[in-house]
Structures are given as C-alpha cells and as structure tokens.
Design a protein around this motif. Sequence first.
Motif, short mmCIF file in Angstrom:
data_model
loop_
_atom_site.label_atom_id
_atom_site.label_comp_id
_atom_site.label_asym_id
_atom_site.label_seq_id
_atom_site.Cartn_x
_atom_site.Cartn_y
_atom_site.Cartn_z
N TYR A 106 4.67 -3.12 60.95
CA TYR A 106 5.77 -3.93 61.47
C TYR A 106 5.23 -5.17 62.19
O TYR A 106 5.79 -6.26 62.07
CB TYR A 106 6.58 -3.07 62.43
N MET A 107 4.13 -5.00 62.92
CA MET A 107 3.57 -6.08 63.73
C MET A 107 2.93 -7.17 62.87
O MET A 107 2.84 -8.33 63.31
CB MET A 107 2.53 -5.53 64.71
N PHE A 108 2.49 -6.84 61.67
CA PHE A 108 1.79 -7.82 60.84
C PHE A 108 2.72 -8.67 59.98
O PHE A 108 2.30 -9.69 59.43
CB PHE A 108 0.77 -7.12 59.94
N ILE A 109 3.97 -8.29 59.86
CA ILE A 109 4.89 -9.03 59.00
C ILE A 109 5.14 -10.46 59.49
O ILE A 109 5.14 -11.40 58.68
CB ILE A 109 6.21 -8.24 58.81
N PRO A 110 5.36 -10.72 60.81
CA PRO A 110 5.52 -12.12 61.25
C PRO A 110 4.34 -13.01 60.86
O PRO A 110 4.52 -14.16 60.48
CB PRO A 110 5.66 -11.99 62.77
N MET A 111 3.12 -12.47 60.95
CA MET A 111 1.93 -13.23 60.57
C MET A 111 1.95 -13.57 59.08
O MET A 111 1.72 -14.73 58.69
CB MET A 111 0.67 -12.43 60.90
N LEU A 112 2.24 -12.58 58.25
CA LEU A 112 2.23 -12.79 56.80
C LEU A 112 3.29 -13.81 56.39
O LEU A 112 3.03 -14.69 55.56
CB LEU A 112 2.47 -11.46 56.07
N VAL A 113 4.47 -13.72 56.99
CA VAL A 113 5.54 -14.67 56.67
C VAL A 113 5.15 -16.08 57.12
O VAL A 113 5.36 -17.06 56.40
CB VAL A 113 6.86 -14.23 57.33
N ALA A 114 4.57 -16.20 58.32
CA ALA A 114 4.16 -17.50 58.84
C ALA A 114 3.12 -18.16 57.93
O ALA A 114 3.20 -19.37 57.65
CB ALA A 114 3.59 -17.35 60.25
N VAL A 115 2.17 -17.39 57.45
CA VAL A 115 1.13 -17.91 56.56
C VAL A 115 1.73 -18.38 55.24
O VAL A 115 1.40 -19.47 54.73
CB VAL A 115 0.03 -16.86 56.31
N VAL A 116 2.60 -17.57 54.66
CA VAL A 116 3.23 -17.93 53.38
C VAL A 116 4.03 -19.22 53.53
O VAL A 116 3.94 -20.13 52.68
CB VAL A 116 4.14 -16.78 52.89
N ILE A 117 4.82 -19.33 54.59
CA ILE A 117 5.64 -20.53 54.79
C ILE A 117 4.77 -21.76 55.01
O ILE A 117 4.99 -22.81 54.39
CB ILE A 117 6.60 -20.33 55.99
N GLN A 118 3.79 -21.64 55.88
CA GLN A 118 2.96 -22.79 56.23
C GLN A 118 2.08 -23.27 55.07
O GLN A 118 1.97 -24.47 54.83
CB GLN A 118 2.08 -22.44 57.44
N LYS A 119 1.46 -22.32 54.37
CA LYS A 119 0.49 -22.69 53.34
C LYS A 119 1.10 -22.82 51.94
O LYS A 119 0.81 -23.77 51.23
CB LYS A 119 -0.64 -21.64 53.29
N LEU A 120 1.94 -21.87 51.56
CA LEU A 120 2.43 -21.84 50.18
C LEU A 120 3.72 -22.62 49.97
O LEU A 120 3.98 -23.11 48.88
CB LEU A 120 2.63 -20.39 49.73
N ILE A 121 4.55 -22.71 51.02
CA ILE A 121 5.82 -23.42 50.87
C ILE A 121 5.73 -24.86 51.36
O ILE A 121 6.13 -25.80 50.68
CB ILE A 121 6.96 -22.66 51.59
N TYR A 122 5.17 -25.04 52.58
CA TYR A 122 5.10 -26.39 53.16
C TYR A 122 3.76 -27.08 52.91
O TYR A 122 3.62 -28.27 53.17
CB TYR A 122 5.38 -26.33 54.66
N HIS A 123 2.76 -26.33 52.43
CA HIS A 123 1.44 -26.88 52.11
C HIS A 123 0.85 -27.65 53.30
O HIS A 123 0.36 -28.78 53.15
CB HIS A 123 1.52 -27.79 50.88
N GLU A 124 0.94 -27.05 54.45
CA GLU A 124 0.43 -27.66 55.68
C GLU A 124 -0.74 -26.83 56.23
O GLU A 124 -0.87 -25.65 55.93
CB GLU A 124 1.55 -27.75 56.73
N PRO A 125 -1.60 -27.48 57.06
CA PRO A 125 -2.73 -26.74 57.63
C PRO A 125 -2.27 -25.61 58.54
O PRO A 125 -1.19 -25.67 59.13
CB PRO A 125 -3.50 -27.81 58.41
N LEU A 126 -3.09 -24.62 58.68
CA LEU A 126 -2.74 -23.42 59.42
C LEU A 126 -3.44 -23.33 60.77
O LEU A 126 -2.81 -23.03 61.79
CB LEU A 126 -3.08 -22.20 58.57
N GLN A 127 -4.74 -23.60 60.78
CA GLN A 127 -5.56 -23.31 61.94
C GLN A 127 -5.18 -24.12 63.18
O GLN A 127 -4.85 -23.55 64.22
CB GLN A 127 -7.04 -23.54 61.61
#
Length: 342
Positions: free
Chosen positions: A90-111
């Motif tokens: 349950y705790m890891f889902i916000p991280m996974l969603v954030a990564v998908v949105i930032q990198k795969l949908i918006y194509h923006e840097p993460l770090q």
Amino acid sequence: MPTITTNHFSNNLLDEISIECNNQAMSIHHQSKHNYLKLRYIGEFMKRHFKKVWLFLGLTFFFNYLLVILYLALGGKWAVPGSLIVTTAYMFIPMLVAVVIQKLIYHEPLQKPFGISFKFNWWFLVAWLLAPTIAFMTFAVSLLFPGVEYSPEMAGLFAQLKTVLSPEKLQQVQTQIAALPIPLIWISLIQGLIAGATINAVAGFGEELGWRGLLQKELNYLGFWKSSFIIGLIWGIWHAPIIIQGHNYPQHPLLGVLMMTIFTLLLSPIFSYIRLKSQSVIATSILHGTLNATAGLSILAIKGGNDLTVGVTGLAGFLVLIAVNISLFIYEYASSTRSLIK
C-alpha cells in the motif's frame, strides 16, 4: 518677436493633449495586454498543476483502494502476515504512480523536482531523532490523563500483543522479555532508530515521493500552510481502507478514520518543513520510517487509556504534535527573515 495668437496657443495645447492621450492609451493598452498575458499564464499554470494533481490522486486512490478490496474479496484476513504484506505494498503505490506520471506521461525529470537528494545536512539528523522525541513526549502526556499510569511490567505492549498472538505465544514472549539484560524500552529505541533509517525509510519513501515529492511540488504555489493542509487531508483519507480494518485504531475502526485524518493534518506541516529545510524527500522518508518504528514507545510502559486517547495517534500524540507545530513556527520566524512558513 513673433506674435502668439490665441488660436496658435489653442492648437499647440490640443496637440499636446492629443499626444498625451495617445501615450496614455498606449500605456493602458500595453498594461492591459500585460495583465491579460499574466492572467493567461497563471490560468495555464494552475490548469497544468491541477491536472497533474488530480491525475496523481485519481490513480493513487484507485490502485490503493483496489488493493485492499481485492485482498479482502479473495478471502484475506486482516492479521499478520497478510495485513503486513498489504500495508507494505500500500505504501509503495504513491511512489509508483508519481514516477509513471512524471516520467512516462509528462516526460519531466524526477530527481531534482521531487528532491531525491542524499546530500546530507543536519536536518536529516533532526528528522531521525524527532520521531522518538515525539514518542517519549507522548508517553509523558499520556500519564497526565485520568486512568492512565506508568507500567514497568509493559502492560501497554502486552495489551497490543494479545490481539495478534495466541496465549501460549504471549506467555513465551513475556518470559523472553523478563530475561533481557537491559530494559525493553531501550532495546526498542535502538531497534527503532536503526530500522527507521534503513528498511522503514525505504517503505516511507514509497509514500513520501508521492506526498512530499510530486504533491508538494505541485501545490507549493499555494503557500506553506495551505499546501500542508491539503496534503494532510489527502494523506488521512488515503489511509481509510486500512484504518477501517482495524489498523492503528483496532478498538474504534470507524472513528479511527477521522482520528487518522487529524493525525496527518498535524503531521503534514512538520513533514513539509523538514522537506523544505533539508531540500530532500529522503529526509522525510527517514522521519516517516522512524516514526513508524518508534511510535510504539509511547504506549510501551503505560496502563490504561485506549487507542483514541493515548499513543502517538491518540489525543496525547495530537497535543504533542500541536506543540511541535507551534515550536517550528516560532523557530522559523525567530531565525530567518525569509520565512518558509507563509
């Protein structure tokens, strides 16, 4: 000397007035255009941020709630080890969603935008030690409540263990604790500090990259208190499915949803402050992990009370968190002319 006629004077004055009016009109036009462009930029800015926030919240809540629903629908019981596996996932889902949105949908840097930085500063130490400090302060406040008293035989611990262990196992644990060379509370503190900065911090990062990574970045323009309030409210409601199952508030699962939301509302400014001061979501992950690992210290050696009154997630903990919020507010204004808290 040339003769200045009234007609000549009037024409010159009219020309000057005409030029001035044109200048004023041009100035008003440029100002209006500037204001229009500014409002349009603000509108696009807010539209983009709201779209990203709502996408994150929609996907996070959908997959988190679905996880619990599927687990229960498939016959899962809210007991160890099943509940532990589900809450960890349950705790890891916000991280996974954030990564998908930032990198795969918006194509923006993460770090950098999310503050994934291991550049240590003294706020990492504050994050690590703040959680056990809150736990011990909560323990002290709990003793002020009617019907709550100090219990050197660790009544609070065994009251919790009764819900998850058989009588035989419970007796075995009691025997082992009695044979320990040093008091259990100090062993628990050391274990909590180690786990909080390691394995628990990894799990905490699963949440923090969502809350203090994506969400705080997108809501920063609202100001410190407004963004902290919104994140805290979302954070509390997000816990609802597991709280209803008896997590954190086994005696009051339904009322526990409200209590958890109050808890996260009070925690949110503290986490946001650490995030901004440390400039790292890793620091808040350590705070999150250590809080989870040391919260039990607040009820380990007390007798009496219930899950609504004692402990970090109870009324005693709320009073301590209010004091911590007031302290950071005073500290920030006393130590800086450019306050983070606005």
